[in-house]
Write a protein that holds these residues in place. Structure first.
Motif, PDB file in Angstrom:
ATOM      1  N   ARG A 225       4.215  -0.824  -7.125  1.00  0.00           N
ATOM      2  CA  ARG A 225       4.621  -1.985  -6.330  1.00  0.00           C
ATOM      3  C   ARG A 225       3.963  -1.873  -4.962  1.00  0.00           C
ATOM      4  O   ARG A 225       3.529  -0.804  -4.550  1.00  0.00           O
ATOM      5  CB  ARG A 225       6.143  -2.046  -6.160  1.00  0.00           C
ATOM      6  CG  ARG A 225       6.950  -2.043  -7.456  1.00  0.00           C
ATOM      7  CD  ARG A 225       8.439  -2.038  -7.151  1.00  0.00           C
ATOM      8  NE  ARG A 225       9.259  -1.767  -8.309  1.00  0.00           N
ATOM      9  CZ  ARG A 225       9.766  -2.686  -9.109  1.00  0.00           C
ATOM     10  NH1 ARG A 225       9.519  -3.976  -8.850  1.00  0.00           N
ATOM     11  NH2 ARG A 225      10.515  -2.360 -10.144  1.00  0.00           N
ATOM     12  N   GLY A 226       3.939  -2.973  -4.253  1.00  0.00           N
ATOM     13  CA  GLY A 226       3.342  -2.970  -2.926  1.00  0.00           C
ATOM     14  C   GLY A 226       1.862  -3.298  -3.003  1.00  0.00           C
ATOM     15  O   GLY A 226       1.337  -3.658  -4.057  1.00  0.00           O
ATOM     16  N   GLY A 227       1.179  -3.166  -1.912  1.00  0.00           N
ATOM     17  CA  GLY A 227      -0.229  -3.512  -1.857  1.00  0.00           C
ATOM     18  C   GLY A 227      -0.800  -3.111  -0.521  1.00  0.00           C
ATOM     19  O   GLY A 227      -0.159  -2.395   0.262  1.00  0.00           O
ATOM     20  N   PRO A 228      -1.991  -3.586  -0.198  1.00  0.00           N
ATOM     21  CA  PRO A 228      -2.651  -3.166   1.042  1.00  0.00           C
ATOM     22  C   PRO A 228      -1.888  -3.548   2.300  1.00  0.00           C
ATOM     23  O   PRO A 228      -2.040  -2.904   3.340  1.00  0.00           O
ATOM     24  CB  PRO A 228      -4.011  -3.857   0.976  1.00  0.00           C
ATOM     25  CG  PRO A 228      -3.829  -4.994   0.012  1.00  0.00           C
ATOM     26  CD  PRO A 228      -2.839  -4.509  -0.989  1.00  0.00           C
ATOM     27  N   GLY A 229      -1.066  -4.587   2.226  1.00  0.00           N
ATOM     28  CA  GLY A 229      -0.321  -5.005   3.411  1.00  0.00           C
ATOM     29  C   GLY A 229       0.651  -3.949   3.913  1.00  0.00           C
ATOM     30  O   GLY A 229       1.013  -3.941   5.094  1.00  0.00           O
ATOM     31  N   LEU A 230       1.084  -3.053   3.027  1.00  0.00           N
ATOM     32  CA  LEU A 230       2.006  -1.993   3.441  1.00  0.00           C
ATOM     33  C   LEU A 230       1.291  -0.905   4.234  1.00  0.00           C
ATOM     34  O   LEU A 230       1.950  -0.051   4.841  1.00  0.00           O
ATOM     35  CB  LEU A 230       2.703  -1.381   2.222  1.00  0.00           C
ATOM     36  CG  LEU A 230       3.762  -2.264   1.561  1.00  0.00           C
ATOM     37  CD1 LEU A 230       4.279  -1.602   0.296  1.00  0.00           C
ATOM     38  CD2 LEU A 230       4.917  -2.556   2.515  1.00  0.00           C
TER      39      LEU A 230
END
Length: 300
Positions: A225-230
């Motif tokens: 889960r999650g992506g580069p924005g984190l």
């Protein structure tokens, strides 16, 4: 039901896995949900403690205490009115002085979970404080980011906690703690997390593109889960705070790491949809957590 996985392949943490691994009931009042003590920050980095403390409350902790650098304590107390903020003496560089360990320990006596490290920027100063403080602690602990530097030279530094410690690290911090030269990726990252968990007898929550949870037993979980924005300043502080909040509610270290990493990642996914793949702020992650807690806690 406690979820365990001892095979060679990690288990993917899906919605169903979380629903089959329910968190302790929150209880009827703030006393039942526990007290979190956040120890961190310097004279130059008060925001990290703010993010971590608020995230602990968003995850359901009942009470919040913050021990931080004296020069910023008053401003932080106003910024986080839900918390008791206690000023700690600092060294010449604005780091919490190791001699403050005794005063911190007095606060820790009433804590149900302790988070150490948000906002620490000096590995040596952090390790000096950990050397004075960690042996005195006897409750679930989260060592975040630079605080993990203590374990580089003291692999047994949290063994006395009996598996009640979580290390929240990124690939760079994992590499430094294991004294390696190259950051691990893919299968190597999983094996590195397992190694650190086994050597320290702590649960490891490794961030990055995808998350790995490794228990001292060798059991591992993947959180996709999650992506580069984190990958933004303060994001890790929020994740560590969520884990501490779950520990204070009575989750064990493995469950708190798996749920905390999942909540953090899922919040990133929601913000990527609403705001954009990148560009949202760490302060926007925490407010997503209560709704996601409800979502993951519902039966299928």
């Amino acid at each position: 039901m406690r979820v365990e996985h001892f095979g060679a392949e990690p288990i993917k943490v899906t919605d169903d896995v979380l629903r089959d691994w329910p968190l302790p009931e929150p209880g009827e009042d703030k006393e039942a949900r526990g007290r979190v003590l956040v120890i961190g920050g310097t004279a130059h980095t008060p925001g990290a403690v703010l993010l971590a403390g608020e995230a602990a409350l968003r995850a359901g902790a009942g009470k919040l205490q913050i021990a931080t650098a004296d020069p910023v304590a008053a401003a932080l107390a106003v910024a986080v009115p839900e918390a008791l903020v206690v000023p700690m003496a600092t060294d010449d560089h604005g780091n919490i002085d190791p001699e403050a360990a005794e005063a911190v320990h007095e606060l820790a006596a009433d804590a149900d979970a302790i988070l150490l490290g948000p906002g620490f920027s000096d590995a040596r100063a952090s390790a000096d404080l950990m050397a004075q403080l960690l042996p005195l602690l006897d409750c679930p602990v989260v060592l975040d980011a630079v605080a993990s530097a203590y374990l580089t030279r003291h692999r047994d530094g949290v063994e006395h906690l009996g598996g009640r410690a979580v290390l929240t690290v990124n690939p760079q911090e994992l590499t430094r703690t294991l004294e390696k030269s190259d950051e691990p990726t893919g299968e190597q990252a999983i094996e590195a997390a397992r190694r650190l968990a086994a050597e320290t007898q702590a649960v490891v929550l490794l961030g990055g593109q995808g998350k790995v949870v490794a228990a001292p037993s060798g059991a591992t979980w993947l959180i996709e889960r999650g992506g580069p924005g984190l990958g933004v300043s303060g994001s890790g502080d929020v994740q560590a705070g969520v884990v501490a909040g779950l520990l204070s509610r009575g989750a064990d270290a493995t469950q708190a790491a798996a749920w905390g990493g999942s909540l953090h990642g899922a919040a990133g996914d929601e913000l990527a949809t609403r705001v954009g793949a990148v560009g949202f702020l760490a302060r926007e992650i925490g407010p997503r957590v209560p709704g996601l807690l409800e979502h993951f806690s519902r039966s299928g």
